[in-house]
Design a protein around this motif. Structure first.
Motif, PDB file in Angstrom:
ATOM      1  N   LEU A   1     -23.957  43.673 -16.248  1.00 15.90           N
ATOM      2  CA  LEU A   1     -24.916  44.728 -15.944  1.00 15.90           C
ATOM      3  C   LEU A   1     -25.875  44.238 -14.866  1.00 15.90           C
ATOM      4  O   LEU A   1     -26.185  43.045 -14.791  1.00 15.90           O
ATOM      5  N   SER A   2     -26.358  45.145 -14.038  1.00 11.85           N
ATOM      6  CA  SER A   2     -27.342  44.790 -13.018  1.00 11.85           C
ATOM      7  C   SER A   2     -28.627  44.345 -13.704  1.00 11.85           C
ATOM      8  O   SER A   2     -29.061  44.949 -14.678  1.00 11.85           O
TER       9      SER A   2
ATOM     10  N   ALA B   1     -14.988  46.440 -18.984  1.00 17.43           N
ATOM     11  CA  ALA B   1     -15.851  46.050 -17.861  1.00 17.43           C
ATOM     12  C   ALA B   1     -15.590  44.589 -17.514  1.00 17.43           C
ATOM     13  O   ALA B   1     -15.309  43.771 -18.397  1.00 17.43           O
TER      14      ALA B   1
ATOM     15  N   CYS C   1     -23.060  51.296 -17.301  1.00 12.92           N
ATOM     16  CA  CYS C   1     -21.908  50.408 -17.506  1.00 12.92           C
ATOM     17  C   CYS C   1     -21.192  50.171 -16.178  1.00 12.92           C
ATOM     18  O   CYS C   1     -20.980  51.107 -15.401  1.00 12.92           O
ATOM     19  N   THR C   2     -20.822  48.936 -15.943  1.00 10.64           N
ATOM     20  CA  THR C   2     -20.152  48.574 -14.694  1.00 10.64           C
ATOM     21  C   THR C   2     -18.677  48.958 -14.683  1.00 10.64           C
ATOM     22  O   THR C   2     -18.024  48.834 -13.660  1.00 10.64           O
ATOM     23  N   HIS C   3     -18.161  49.455 -15.792  1.00 11.59           N
ATOM     24  CA  HIS C   3     -16.756  49.864 -15.840  1.00 11.59           C
ATOM     25  C   HIS C   3     -16.566  51.240 -15.214  1.00 11.59           C
ATOM     26  O   HIS C   3     -15.817  51.387 -14.259  1.00 11.59           O
TER      27      HIS C   3
ATOM     28  N   LYS D   1     -17.630  43.208 -14.677  1.00 11.66           N
ATOM     29  CA  LYS D   1     -18.848  42.774 -13.997  1.00 11.66           C
ATOM     30  C   LYS D   1     -20.032  42.928 -14.939  1.00 11.66           C
ATOM     31  O   LYS D   1     -20.087  43.877 -15.724  1.00 11.66           O
TER      32      LYS D   1
END
Length: 148
Positions: free
Chosen positions: A129-130, A125, A89-91, A127
């Motif tokens: 996910l990659s 979040a 997770c980007t958070h 952003k």
């Protein structure tokens, strides 16, 4: 005075819980080994691959990013369309759950991501996910490099 002590205790418990859940689903990097032997120039580990049949439409298969050891989901949002997203997770770095109902859900703070694009559906979040490239060769899906 007792209220201040309780607030500190609750805050500390929250930090401990966050640090325990942060590494769920993630590999810890191995400590470098000291050796007098020359550094190997052997090729790096092969890219992870799974059978295409193991990734149903709307479903996923989990592999590991060979560079980081982090979990990655290879998904098939529509028939014949394959993509992959980091399970981190980007958070706050928690591991998101496998896709369900077209979304990946983070159990730590409730962020949700679109399973077809990795975009944030619901915060905290902000952003996406990659994303990783996926190639299909015959009946095999191979994880490619992380995309920008």
């Amino acid at each position: 005075m007792d209220g201040g002590i309780a607030a500190v205790a609750i805050g500390g418990a929250g930090l401990l819980t966050g640090s325990l859940t942060r590494t769920f689903g993630r590999d810890e990097p191995a400590a470098p080994k000291e050796s007098a032997a020359p550094v190997s120039t052997a090729p790096t580990a092969a890219a992870p691959a799974v059978a295409a049949a193991s990734v149903p439409v709307g479903g996923s298969a989990q592999v590991k990013d060979p560079a980081t050891g982090d979990a990655v989901y290879i998904v098939q949002p529509k028939a014949g369309q394959y993509c992959a997203f980091s399970a981190v997770c980007t958070h706050s770095g928690c591991a998101v759950d496998a896709p369900k109902n077209g979304q990946l859900y983070c159990p730590c703070h409730g962020s949700r991501f679109d399973a077809a694009t990795g975009a944030v559906v619901n915060g905290p979040a902000v952003k996406p996910l990659s994303k990783y490239a996926v190639t299909k060769d015959g009946d095999q899906l191979t994880l490619g490099p992380q995309q920008s």
